[in-house]
Design an enzyme around this catalytic site. Sequence first.
Site, PDB file in Angstrom:
ATOM      1  N   ASP A  35       0.289  24.194  -1.044  1.00  0.00           N
ATOM      2  CA  ASP A  35      -1.023  23.903  -2.270  1.00  0.00           C
ATOM      3  C   ASP A  35      -1.064  25.305  -3.328  1.00  0.00           C
ATOM      4  OD1 ASP A  35      -1.456  21.704  -0.830  1.00  0.00           O
ATOM      5  OD2 ASP A  35      -3.716  22.252  -0.270  1.00  0.00           O
ATOM      6  N   GLU A  37       1.588  27.366  -3.881  1.00  0.00           N
ATOM      7  CA  GLU A  37       2.894  27.145  -4.808  1.00  0.00           C
ATOM      8  C   GLU A  37       2.417  26.024  -5.726  1.00  0.00           C
ATOM      9  OE1 GLU A  37       6.817  27.718  -2.411  1.00  0.00           O
ATOM     10  OE2 GLU A  37       5.082  27.130  -0.881  1.00  0.00           O
ATOM     11  N   TYR A  38       1.812  25.028  -5.307  1.00  0.00           N
ATOM     12  CA  TYR A  38       1.816  23.765  -6.193  1.00  0.00           C
ATOM     13  C   TYR A  38       0.617  24.301  -7.576  1.00  0.00           C
ATOM     14  CZ  TYR A  38       0.318  19.135  -8.287  1.00  0.00           C
ATOM     15  OH  TYR A  38       0.118  18.120  -8.996  1.00  0.00           O
ATOM     16  N   ASP A  39      -0.399  24.989  -6.942  1.00  0.00           N
ATOM     17  CA  ASP A  39      -1.058  25.466  -8.069  1.00  0.00           C
ATOM     18  C   ASP A  39      -0.616  26.179  -9.173  1.00  0.00           C
ATOM     19  OD1 ASP A  39      -3.159  23.743  -6.619  1.00  0.00           O
ATOM     20  OD2 ASP A  39      -4.042  25.578  -5.527  1.00  0.00           O
ATOM     21  N   LEU A  85      -4.792 -15.906  -5.380  1.00  0.00           N
ATOM     22  CA  LEU A  85      -4.305 -16.610  -4.124  1.00  0.00           C
ATOM     23  C   LEU A  85      -5.084 -17.471  -3.602  1.00  0.00           C
ATOM     24  CD1 LEU A  85      -3.023 -13.457  -2.343  1.00  0.00           C
ATOM     25  CD2 LEU A  85      -1.596 -14.955  -3.736  1.00  0.00           C
ATOM     26  N   GLU A 115       2.121  -9.156   4.241  1.00  0.00           N
ATOM     27  CA  GLU A 115       1.800  -7.779   3.825  1.00  0.00           C
ATOM     28  C   GLU A 115       0.115  -7.818   4.147  1.00  0.00           C
ATOM     29  OE1 GLU A 115       2.506  -7.914  -0.340  1.00  0.00           O
ATOM     30  OE2 GLU A 115       4.655  -8.145  -0.177  1.00  0.00           O
ATOM     31  N   LYS A 117      -3.614  -7.175   2.977  1.00  0.00           N
ATOM     32  CA  LYS A 117      -4.300  -7.475   1.797  1.00  0.00           C
ATOM     33  C   LYS A 117      -5.294  -6.458   1.857  1.00  0.00           C
ATOM     34  CE  LYS A 117      -6.820 -11.095  -0.674  1.00  0.00           C
ATOM     35  NZ  LYS A 117      -7.818 -10.524  -0.968  1.00  0.00           N
ATOM     36  N   ARG A 138      -7.687  -6.670 -13.590  1.00  0.00           N
ATOM     37  CA  ARG A 138      -7.186  -8.055 -13.574  1.00  0.00           C
ATOM     38  C   ARG A 138      -7.948  -8.774 -14.737  1.00  0.00           C
ATOM     39  NH1 ARG A 138      -8.911 -12.755 -10.863  1.00  0.00           N
ATOM     40  NH2 ARG A 138      -7.284 -14.154 -10.691  1.00  0.00           N
ATOM     41  N   GLU A 174      -2.933  -3.110  -5.988  1.00  0.00           N
ATOM     42  CA  GLU A 174      -4.369  -2.795  -5.673  1.00  0.00           C
ATOM     43  C   GLU A 174      -4.847  -1.278  -5.700  1.00  0.00           C
ATOM     44  OE1 GLU A 174      -5.728  -5.756  -4.893  1.00  0.00           O
ATOM     45  OE2 GLU A 174      -7.390  -5.425  -4.326  1.00  0.00           O
ATOM     46  N   TYR A 226       2.419  -4.094  -4.919  1.00  0.00           N
ATOM     47  CA  TYR A 226       2.950  -4.978  -4.029  1.00  0.00           C
ATOM     48  C   TYR A 226       3.857  -6.138  -4.950  1.00  0.00           C
ATOM     49  CZ  TYR A 226      -1.368  -6.976  -5.768  1.00  0.00           C
ATOM     50  OH  TYR A 226      -2.351  -7.494  -6.453  1.00  0.00           O
ATOM     51  N   LYS A 314      -7.557 -14.819   5.361  1.00  0.00           N
ATOM     52  CA  LYS A 314      -8.500 -13.860   5.503  1.00  0.00           C
ATOM     53  C   LYS A 314      -9.057 -13.718   6.773  1.00  0.00           C
ATOM     54  CE  LYS A 314      -9.976 -13.165   1.039  1.00  0.00           C
ATOM     55  NZ  LYS A 314     -11.487 -13.365   0.671  1.00  0.00           N
TER      56      LYS A 314
HETATM   57  S1  IVH Z   1      -0.229 -10.806  -4.256  1.00  0.00           S
HETATM   58  C1  IVH Z   1       0.230 -13.995  -7.646  1.00  0.00           C
HETATM   59  N1  IVH Z   1      -0.256  -9.148  -2.289  1.00  0.00           N
HETATM   60  O1  IVH Z   1      -5.543  -9.906  -3.428  1.00  0.00           O
HETATM   61  C2  IVH Z   1       0.183 -13.153  -6.149  1.00  0.00           C
HETATM   62  N2  IVH Z   1      -2.329  -9.416  -3.685  1.00  0.00           N
HETATM   63  O2  IVH Z   1      -6.193 -12.745  -5.182  1.00  0.00           O
HETATM   64  C3  IVH Z   1      -0.840 -11.887  -6.710  1.00  0.00           C
HETATM   65  N3  IVH Z   1      -4.153  -8.147  -2.852  1.00  0.00           N
HETATM   66  O3  IVH Z   1      -7.024  -8.879  -5.814  1.00  0.00           O
HETATM   67  C4  IVH Z   1      -1.255 -11.328  -5.529  1.00  0.00           C
HETATM   68  N4  IVH Z   1      -3.104  -7.075  -1.430  1.00  0.00           N
HETATM   69  O4  IVH Z   1      -4.850  -7.598  -5.727  1.00  0.00           O
HETATM   70  C5  IVH Z   1      -0.883  -9.525  -3.155  1.00  0.00           C
HETATM   71  N5  IVH Z   1       0.022  -7.346  -0.637  1.00  0.00           N
HETATM   72  C6  IVH Z   1      -0.834  -8.179  -1.826  1.00  0.00           C
HETATM   73  C7  IVH Z   1      -2.202  -7.783  -2.076  1.00  0.00           C
HETATM   74  C8  IVH Z   1      -2.927  -8.607  -2.796  1.00  0.00           C
HETATM   75  C9  IVH Z   1      -4.173  -7.225  -1.930  1.00  0.00           C
HETATM   76  C10 IVH Z   1      -5.225  -8.560  -3.676  1.00  0.00           C
HETATM   77  C11 IVH Z   1      -4.656  -8.880  -5.202  1.00  0.00           C
HETATM   78  C12 IVH Z   1      -5.821  -9.626  -5.736  1.00  0.00           C
HETATM   79  C13 IVH Z   1      -6.209 -10.491  -4.546  1.00  0.00           C
HETATM   80  C14 IVH Z   1      -5.310 -11.877  -4.816  1.00  0.00           C
END
Ligand code: IVH
Length: 673
Positions: A35, A37-39, A85, A115, A117, A138, A174, A226, A314
Site C-alpha cells: 500500500d 508503494e502504491y501511495d 430477465l 452465473e 445473480k 438501467r 451489476e 457479465y 430465484k
Molecule cells: S444478464 C438480458 N447476468 O439481474 C440479460 N443479469 O433482470 C440481462 N444480474 O438487474 C441480464 N447478475 O443486472 C445477467 N450474471 C448476471 C446477473 C444479472 C445480476 C441482474 C441484472 C438485472 C437483473 C436482471
Amino acid sequence: MSDMREIEERLRKLREEIEYHNYRYYVLDDPVISDVEYDRLMQELIDLEEAYPELVTADSPTQRVGSEPITAFEQIIHSSPMMSLTNSYSLEELKAFDSRVRKALPGEGVEYVAELKVDGLAVSLTYEDGYFARGATRGDGTRGEDVTHNLKTIRSVPMRIRYQNPVTVDVRGEVFMPRREFRKLNEERRLKGEALFANPRNAAAGSLRQLDPRITASRQLDIFVYGVGNVSGVTLGTQMEVLDFLRECGFRVNPNVKLCRSIDEVMDYAETWNDKREDIDYEIDGIVVKVNSLDQQARLGSTARSPRWATAYKFPAKQGTTVVKDIIVQVGRTGTLTPVALLEPIELAGSVVSRASLHNEDIIRSKDIRIGDAVVIEKGGDIIPEVVKVIPERRTGNEREFTMPTKCPECGSDVVRPEGEVASRCTNETCPAQIREGIIFFASRDAMDIEGMGPQIVSQLLKSGLVSGVDDIYSLKFEDLVNLERMGEKSAENLLNAIEASKSRPLHRLINALGIRLVGERTARDLASHFGSMDKLSKATYDELISIPEVGPKVAESIVAFFGNPRNLEAIGNLQAKGVNMVEPRADASAQRTNVFTGKTVVFTGSLERFTRKEAEARVLESGGKTSGSVGKKTDYVVVGKDPGSKYDKAKALGITILTEEEFERMLKGDEI
Ligand code: IVH
C-alpha cells in the site's frame, strides 16, 4: 525534469502503472506492491499534475474522485436496451425454460452458462476506443441516469480497456456493496444516529445515486460484469467467450461461472449455490442461466421485455410471515437504546429467526409496527433480520403501540433523544449495559481482535468481578480464566495468548476499540495516521481536530469530550502501563518493515528525545525486531539517549553496535547511517 516531453512520459507511465496496480488489487485481488508503494506512486502523480494542470487527462487515476458534485442526473439513452430477465422460482420452471429453448432449436445441441445473480443494481459502461466514456443506471431499460462520476470511483472499473486493439463497447454489469462494507457502513450510521440501509442492494443503489462522488468513493462499491451490449472490434461466438473477453479487458468477472452441458447440471449449480450463498462476501438472490451460443441467442430472440435465451432462477424467498410477540429495548455500547422485536419463531432460508432489530422509534412509527402485529420479515445482508412491513388486514384491535422508555431499562437513568437524531440514549456513562457492550466491542474482530473473548466470556468476567473496564482485560491471569464456567485449560491459555497478541495492534484499532462516539473505523484510521500516537491524539484541541479534512465539528467535539473525561484517560494510562501499543506504524517505516530490524535485538538506554520509550520499542517491533531490557551477547544494537546507564558501558565492552537517536531514526526510515 525540465523537458516537457519527459514530464508527459513520466505522467503516462505513472498512470499506467497505477491503473495496473488497481487492476491487480481490485480485480485480481492479488496486489504486487505494498500500500505504501502504491501511495507513493499516487502522490507523485498528484504532485506532478498539480504542477502541470494542463497535462491532467480524463482517464488519470486522480480523476476517479476528482470531479465536483453534480447538480442533477442527466439522462442517457442506452445504445441497446437493458432488458430484464424472466424469473423461475422452482426447478420445474427451470426445466420448462429448457424445454422451450430446445423446442425452438430442434435437433441442435444446447449448452448453458450458469452465473450467479448478484444482488445489486444493473449498470451499463460505455467505452469509446478503449476509454471509459460514460456509465448509466438501467432506469426503465431504454434510458437511465448518468452516473459516470460515481462509477469512476469504483476501482475495479477500468479507466481504459487493456485489449490488443481499441474497442468500442457497452459493458453490462451489476454494481454491489460487499457485505462487510455494508455492515461497516451501517455501524457508522448507527453511531451517528443516521437511518440505516435495509440491505446491501439498497445501500449500493443509494451510494451510486449520489450527486457528490466523494460520498460514493467512501462507500467502497464493487462491480461484476457479465455481458456486452454493442461491441465493435472483436468477434465473439459464445457467452463464455464474452466473459473471457471481458476478463481480458481488465474487468472484474465473477469467477463462479459454470459451463453446463444440460439443464440438470444447471440445477445442480443452483442447489450448490443456494447452500453456499452465505459463504461469499456479496449477496446473491439466485442464478442466471444463459444459452452459451450467441448465434442461438440471436435466433431465439427476445420478447418486448426479456430475452428468450436466458432466465433467472430465484432462490427460495428469505421472507416469511410471523407475529411480533413483544418489543424489548437493548442498550448498546454508546448508550443507544435499540428496540428489538421478539417474534414467534419462524424458519427462514435454513435458520430459525426469533428476533428482529427495529433500529429506532422513527422506523417503528413509519412502518406502524405494534406489539401483536402479523409482520413480513426478511433476512437481508445482516445476520439480524428485518421487519419489512405489517399486515394490517390481520389486526384484531388488541395490538399495542410501542413507546420508548424514558428510563434506561438496564440502570434506570434518564433517556434522552438529542435534537435531530433518530436514536435515544441512556445518559449514564457507567450504565452496566454500556460497559458490557463496550468491552465486547473492544475485543471484537474489527477492534482489538481478541479471539475467544465473545459476549458470553465478557458477561462472565463482569459477573465474577474480574473485569470492570477494558484495561482489566490485560491483568487477567490463567487462574482467573480457568475457573470460569465452560473454560478448559487449553481455551484459557489460548485466550491469554490472544490477549497478549492484541497488545501490539496498530493505534487505529485501539482508537476504534475505545468506542469514542462518532468515531468509527475510518475516522480512527485518519486520526491514527494524522497524530501517530495516543499521546498526541489525547492532547489535540478542537481546532486541531477540525483542521483534519475528514473530521467535522461534531466528531471533533466528541473526541475532545472523550479525552476530557478523567475516567477515560485513566483507562488509557492503564492500557499503556500494561503494554498495549499506543502508536501507529508509520507509512514510511512500515515500508521497511520487513527488513530494517528483522531478527535483530535492540536495547535502549538513557532518555530519548524524539520518541517515548514505548514508541521507540513499537517501531522496532514493526520493523521486524525485538527489544530487550538488558545488554547481552545476543544484543545487536544499543540505542543511546541522554545520560545513558551502565548498559552503554556493557555494550561498548562487548563491541555491540551503538546507535545515537538520530541514527536509529534514520535506520527506521531505511536510510544509510
Ligand atoms: S444478464 C438480458 N447476468 O439481474 C440479460 N443479469 O433482470 C440481462 N444480474 O438487474 C441480464 N447478475 O443486472 C445477467 N450474471 C448476471 C446477473 C444479472 C445480476 C441482474 C441484472 C438485472 C437483473 C436482471
